[in-house]
Design a protein around this motif. Structure first.
Motif, PDB file in Angstrom:
ATOM      1  N   VAL A 287       0.872  -1.177   0.000  1.00 18.82           N
ATOM      2  CA  VAL A 287       0.000   0.000   0.000  1.00 18.82           C
ATOM      3  C   VAL A 287       0.907   1.224   0.000  1.00 18.82           C
ATOM      4  CG1 VAL A 287      -1.955   1.136   1.136  1.00 18.82           C
ATOM      5  CG2 VAL A 287      -1.633  -1.343   1.396  1.00 18.82           C
ATOM      6  N   PRO A 288       1.318   1.699  -1.175  1.00 18.40           N
ATOM      7  CA  PRO A 288       2.311   2.780  -1.227  1.00 18.40           C
ATOM      8  C   PRO A 288       1.834   4.049  -0.537  1.00 18.40           C
ATOM      9  CG  PRO A 288       2.054   1.753  -3.371  1.00 18.40           C
ATOM     10  CD  PRO A 288       0.955   1.230  -2.518  1.00 18.40           C
ATOM     11  N   TYR A 289       2.778   4.730   0.077  1.00 13.01           N
ATOM     12  CA  TYR A 289       2.515   6.020   0.695  1.00 13.01           C
ATOM     13  C   TYR A 289       1.996   6.968  -0.372  1.00 13.01           C
ATOM     14  CZ  TYR A 289       3.510  10.094   3.703  1.00 13.01           C
ATOM     15  OH  TYR A 289       3.413  11.227   4.464  1.00 13.01           O
ATOM     16  N   ALA A 290       0.872   7.614  -0.094  1.00  8.24           N
ATOM     17  CA  ALA A 290       0.182   8.382  -1.131  1.00  8.24           C
ATOM     18  C   ALA A 290       0.679   9.816  -1.261  1.00  8.24           C
ATOM     19  CB  ALA A 290      -1.320   8.394  -0.839  1.00  8.24           C
ATOM     20  N   VAL A 291       1.591  10.241  -0.392  1.00 11.20           N
ATOM     21  CA  VAL A 291       2.091  11.608  -0.415  1.00 11.20           C
ATOM     22  C   VAL A 291       3.514  11.614  -0.964  1.00 11.20           C
ATOM     23  CG1 VAL A 291       2.588  13.649   0.994  1.00 11.20           C
ATOM     24  CG2 VAL A 291       0.639  12.197   1.552  1.00 11.20           C
ATOM     25  N   GLY A 292       3.916  12.707  -1.617  1.00 11.29           N
ATOM     26  CA  GLY A 292       5.281  12.823  -2.126  1.00 11.29           C
ATOM     27  C   GLY A 292       5.340  12.603  -3.623  1.00 11.29           C
ATOM     28  N   ASN A 293       6.474  12.086  -4.088  1.00  6.68           N
ATOM     29  CA  ASN A 293       6.674  11.955  -5.534  1.00  6.68           C
ATOM     30  C   ASN A 293       6.243  10.598  -6.096  1.00  6.68           C
ATOM     31  OD1 ASN A 293       8.655  10.266  -4.591  1.00  6.68           O
ATOM     32  ND2 ASN A 293      10.373  11.495  -5.306  1.00  6.68           N
TER      33      ASN A 293
END
Length: 367
Positions: A287-293
């Motif tokens: 579940v990839p982190y949804a913030v950032g690049n």
């Protein structure tokens, strides 16, 4: 005797591979001198001395992204950091600089270039950071953990893994050695030896989306006979809990045992986590982190395509997904075996040795 300066820090993704290489150097060359370069604010300030290495610090100097008073001062502060590192490298006769990214790496790359000291860059993420983009331009060698990382001339050699994880990865699934490690790991956490174990982790700080989804589906997981090791992270307000088949802890200082005990995992898609899971053959829902690049999504792209994991958007991962999708996955032992085999086939277990060999190849000959 060779003198190594290993630069990097800020996050576990930078510090852990640095320490893995440091350990490999000391094992192969007990007389070698190894310094770690970082900042006083990053994880390296705690982890490096704890491992027995000397930490050299530089000022934390983020690259300015917009005009400001800090941006005006940045060139002078950066030049001062480079100058200080040049003095250090001269005094200690540093033979090679190995950089892993982060604030400390950029001035080290510049200082080494000006002194004619060879540089090796290791990029852990699929999307490289600014420091490693800078260092790669003049480095003698560039290594990447993921094949899709866009750095020209880079060699795909995987992630340097913690030694204790390498030990697990070096055993064949189904072998007596792997079975013994698994049994000891399950005993460590108080789990039954036969029922499936689900490892849940959102990193050292935790992931609220993952924590809430698992908490909301605890009764279904229990009814399905699935044991859960839930590492909620330092920012979670969920208290530690031992409810038999469900263990909730804030932090795990033996992630090697957590990985060894598990049949399946739910996790963010940080570079180190993805690399460790794949190397040992632990399939996961990422579940990839949804913030950032968006780098976490790219970290797991090839692994998922190979059948070694499943990608779920942060917004879609909730208690209903756990009940309707995750529980059937973990309950299917034949399906788990296929996922595990694909993950291990994709993983690289000897990234540390590969990086060490690459570094040895750029060292100048000793007189």
């Amino acid at each position: 005797m060779t003198n190594y300066l290993l630069a990097g820090g800020g996050t576990a993704g930078h510090v852990n591979p640095l320490l893995a290489l440091a350990d490999a150097i000391k094992l192969a060359e007990p007389g070698a001198k190894v310094w770690a370069l970082g900042t006083a604010e990053g994880l390296e300030a705690e982890l490096v001395p704890a491992r027995g290495y000397e930490l050299v610090t530089v000022a934390k100097l983020p690259f300015p992204r917009r005009p400001s008073a800090y941006a005006l001062k940045f060139p002078f502060r950066f030049a001062a950091a480079v100058g200080g590192l040049k003095r250090f490298m001269r005094v200690h006769q540093v033979d090679v600089v190995v950089g892993f990214g982060g604030y400390a790496s950029a001035p080290a790359y510049v200082a080494a270039k000006q002194l004619g000291i060879p540089v090796v860059v290791h990029e852990a993420n699929s999307l490289p950071g600014f420091a490693n983009k800078l260092g790669a331009k003049s480095a003698k060698a560039v290594a990447v953990a993921f094949a899709n990382t866009p750095l020209p001339g880079a060699i795909h050699l995987g992630m340097p893994l913690r030694r204790e994880v390498e030990v697990i990865a070096g055993t064949e699934p189904g072998s007596a050695e792997r079975a013994l490690i698994r049994a000891q790991a399950r005993e460590h956490f108080g789990f039954d030896q036969t029922a499936p174990v689900l490892l849940v982790t959102g990193g050292s700080l935790g992931a609220k989306r993952i924590n809430d989804a698992i908490e909301g589906a605890r009764s279904v997981l229990d009814a399905a006979g699935i044991q859960v090791l839930h590492i909620v992270g330092g920012r979670s307000d969920l208290a530690p809990l031992d409810a038999g088949s469900y263990k909730r802890i804030g932090y795990c200082d033996r992630m090697d045992l957590a990985i060894a005990a598990a049949d399946f995992a739910v996790s963010r898609a940080g570079a180190s986590t993805v690399s460790e899971f794949a190397a040992v053959g632990l399939p996961a829902v990422y579940v990839p982190y949804a913030v950032g690049n968006g780098e976490q999504r790219f970290n797991v792209e090839a692994l998922v395509a190979s059948g070694g994991g499943i990608l779920v958007a942060d917004a879609d991962f909730d208690a209903a997904w756990v009940r309707n999708q995750l529980v059937p996955l973990v309950s299917d032992s034949r399906g788990l075996s296929k996922y595990a085999a694909a993950a291990r086939e994709h993983g690289i277990a000897d990234g540390t040795a590969r990086l060490f060999a690459l570094v040895q190849g750029v060292l100048p000959p000793k007189n």
